[in-house]
Design a protein around this motif. Structure first.
Motif, PDB file in Angstrom:
ATOM      1  N   ARG A  77       5.140  21.848   4.688  1.00 14.25           N
ATOM      2  CA  ARG A  77       3.797  21.172   4.276  1.00 14.25           C
ATOM      3  C   ARG A  77       2.713  21.829   5.184  1.00 14.25           C
ATOM      4  N   ILE A  78       1.635  22.239   4.489  1.00 17.32           N
ATOM      5  CA  ILE A  78       0.618  23.228   5.267  1.00 17.32           C
ATOM      6  C   ILE A  78      -0.789  22.218   5.129  1.00 17.32           C
ATOM      7  N   PRO A  79      -1.687  22.096   5.885  1.00 18.71           N
ATOM      8  CA  PRO A  79      -2.827  21.714   5.875  1.00 18.71           C
ATOM      9  C   PRO A  79      -3.573  22.517   4.757  1.00 18.71           C
ATOM     10  N   LEU A  80      -4.363  21.890   3.850  1.00 22.55           N
ATOM     11  CA  LEU A  80      -5.105  22.378   2.788  1.00 22.55           C
ATOM     12  C   LEU A  80      -6.383  23.262   3.267  1.00 22.55           C
ATOM     13  N   PHE A  81      -6.793  24.222   2.646  1.00 25.79           N
ATOM     14  CA  PHE A  81      -7.926  25.191   2.827  1.00 25.79           C
ATOM     15  C   PHE A  81      -9.110  24.418   3.125  1.00 25.79           C
ATOM     16  N   ASN A  82      -9.731  24.748   4.201  1.00 23.53           N
ATOM     17  CA  ASN A  82     -10.773  23.922   4.513  1.00 23.53           C
ATOM     18  C   ASN A  82     -12.044  25.293   4.319  1.00 23.53           C
ATOM     19  N   PRO A  83     -12.945  24.868   3.090  1.00 23.14           N
ATOM     20  CA  PRO A  83     -13.868  25.805   2.870  1.00 23.14           C
ATOM     21  C   PRO A  83     -15.101  26.145   3.660  1.00 23.14           C
ATOM     22  N   ARG A  84     -15.215  24.977   4.727  1.00 29.00           N
ATOM     23  CA  ARG A  84     -16.372  25.039   5.465  1.00 29.00           C
ATOM     24  C   ARG A  84     -15.856  25.872   6.722  1.00 29.00           C
ATOM     25  N   ARG A  85     -14.621  25.733   7.188  1.00 30.10           N
ATOM     26  CA  ARG A  85     -14.177  26.521   8.422  1.00 30.10           C
ATOM     27  C   ARG A  85     -13.294  27.731   8.224  1.00 30.10           C
ATOM     28  N   GLN A  86     -12.809  27.858   6.905  1.00 33.02           N
ATOM     29  CA  GLN A  86     -11.775  28.978   6.601  1.00 33.02           C
ATOM     30  C   GLN A  86     -12.527  30.043   5.697  1.00 33.02           C
ATOM     31  N   ARG A  87     -12.208  31.122   5.706  1.00 34.11           N
ATOM     32  CA  ARG A  87     -12.893  32.058   4.977  1.00 34.11           C
ATOM     33  C   ARG A  87     -11.918  32.241   3.580  1.00 34.11           C
ATOM     34  N   TRP A  88     -12.606  32.118   2.420  1.00 34.14           N
ATOM     35  CA  TRP A  88     -11.779  32.042   1.192  1.00 34.14           C
ATOM     36  C   TRP A  88     -11.022  33.327   1.100  1.00 34.14           C
ATOM     37  N   LEU A  89     -11.421  34.621   1.292  1.00 34.86           N
ATOM     38  CA  LEU A  89     -10.813  35.642   1.090  1.00 34.86           C
ATOM     39  C   LEU A  89      -9.642  36.013   2.023  1.00 34.86           C
ATOM     40  N   ASP A  90      -9.674  35.308   3.241  1.00 38.30           N
ATOM     41  CA  ASP A  90      -8.682  35.296   3.973  1.00 38.30           C
ATOM     42  C   ASP A  90      -7.462  34.665   3.547  1.00 38.30           C
ATOM     43  N   HIS A  91      -7.388  33.700   2.521  1.00 37.86           N
ATOM     44  CA  HIS A  91      -6.343  32.805   1.980  1.00 37.86           C
ATOM     45  C   HIS A  91      -6.111  33.398   0.512  1.00 37.86           C
ATOM     46  N   PHE A  92      -7.074  33.849  -0.199  1.00 39.30           N
ATOM     47  CA  PHE A  92      -6.853  33.951  -1.664  1.00 39.30           C
ATOM     48  C   PHE A  92      -7.290  35.357  -2.047  1.00 39.30           C
ATOM     49  N   LYS A  93      -6.675  35.625  -3.270  1.00 36.41           N
ATOM     50  CA  LYS A  93      -7.220  36.898  -3.933  1.00 36.41           C
ATOM     51  C   LYS A  93      -7.144  36.760  -5.419  1.00 36.41           C
ATOM     52  N   PHE A  94      -7.989  37.443  -5.954  1.00 40.24           N
ATOM     53  CA  PHE A  94      -7.732  37.253  -7.607  1.00 40.24           C
ATOM     54  C   PHE A  94      -6.575  38.159  -8.238  1.00 40.24           C
ATOM     55  N   GLY A  95      -6.039  37.743  -9.427  1.00 43.00           N
ATOM     56  CA  GLY A  95      -4.988  38.556 -10.064  1.00 43.00           C
ATOM     57  C   GLY A  95      -5.715  39.401 -10.742  1.00 43.00           C
ATOM     58  N   ILE A  96      -4.795  40.257 -11.478  1.00 40.45           N
ATOM     59  CA  ILE A  96      -5.452  41.322 -12.164  1.00 40.45           C
ATOM     60  C   ILE A  96      -6.364  40.990 -13.415  1.00 40.45           C
ATOM     61  N   ASP A  97      -6.313  39.989 -13.737  1.00 39.71           N
ATOM     62  CA  ASP A  97      -7.245  39.456 -14.693  1.00 39.71           C
ATOM     63  C   ASP A  97      -8.362  38.885 -14.486  1.00 39.71           C
ATOM     64  N   ARG A  98      -8.383  38.876 -12.948  1.00 44.00           N
ATOM     65  CA  ARG A  98      -9.773  38.107 -12.397  1.00 44.00           C
ATOM     66  C   ARG A  98     -10.045  36.755 -12.491  1.00 44.00           C
TER      67      ARG A  98
END
Ligand SMILES: [Zn+2]
Length: 141
Positions: A77-98
């Protein structure tokens, strides 16, 4: 306690009118974007600015009162992403279909699963927006 319209507008502007999770812009969402309690009220989260961010109705309905999710890679179990405190690109990326969003950290994977961000309906909608060059936001590529 209610969140004032002035604070709601501040949050919308801080989020640049995008969902903090799937990055959908308000202009592509028929329903009003919602003010998300990053730490849910049921977990003691406040109505203060630092605990608020913008979320689309698709993401927010599944986020509900969740504060964490399961990373399938580890079962933890992991705390959910916090868009205010964390950087989106540090945790996600887009697949080949974008359109598909891929979690690149335990937090990213747990958040995608909990909020069902790659369920068929939101994914197909994002694929449509990709065809019209309306998604993803260029600054996230
Ligand atoms: Zn969203």
């Amino acid at each position: 306690m209610t969140i004032s319209e002035r604070l709601r507008q501040t949050i919308r502007e801080q989020a640049k009118y995008r969902c903090g999770y799937c990055l959908m812009h308000q202009r592509h969402v028929y329903a009003p974007m919602e003010i998300d309690h990053l730490n849910p009220r049921s977990h003691g989260g406040s109505d203060d600015e630092e605990n608020l961010w913008l979320a689309c109705p698709f993401c927010n309905i599944y986020k509900s009162n969740l504060a964490d999710g399961v990373d399938d890679a580890t079962g933890e179990r992991i705390p959910l992403f916090n868009p205010r405190r964390q950087r989106w690109l540090d945790h996600f990326k887009f697949g080949i279909d974008r359109a598909e969003i891929i979690g690149i950290t335990p937090c990213g994977r747990a958040t995608l699963k909990a909020l069902r961000i790659n369920d068929v309906d939101p994914l197909e909608y994002r694929r449509l927006l990709v065809k019209f060059s309306e998604y993803p936001p260029k600054e996230y590529l």
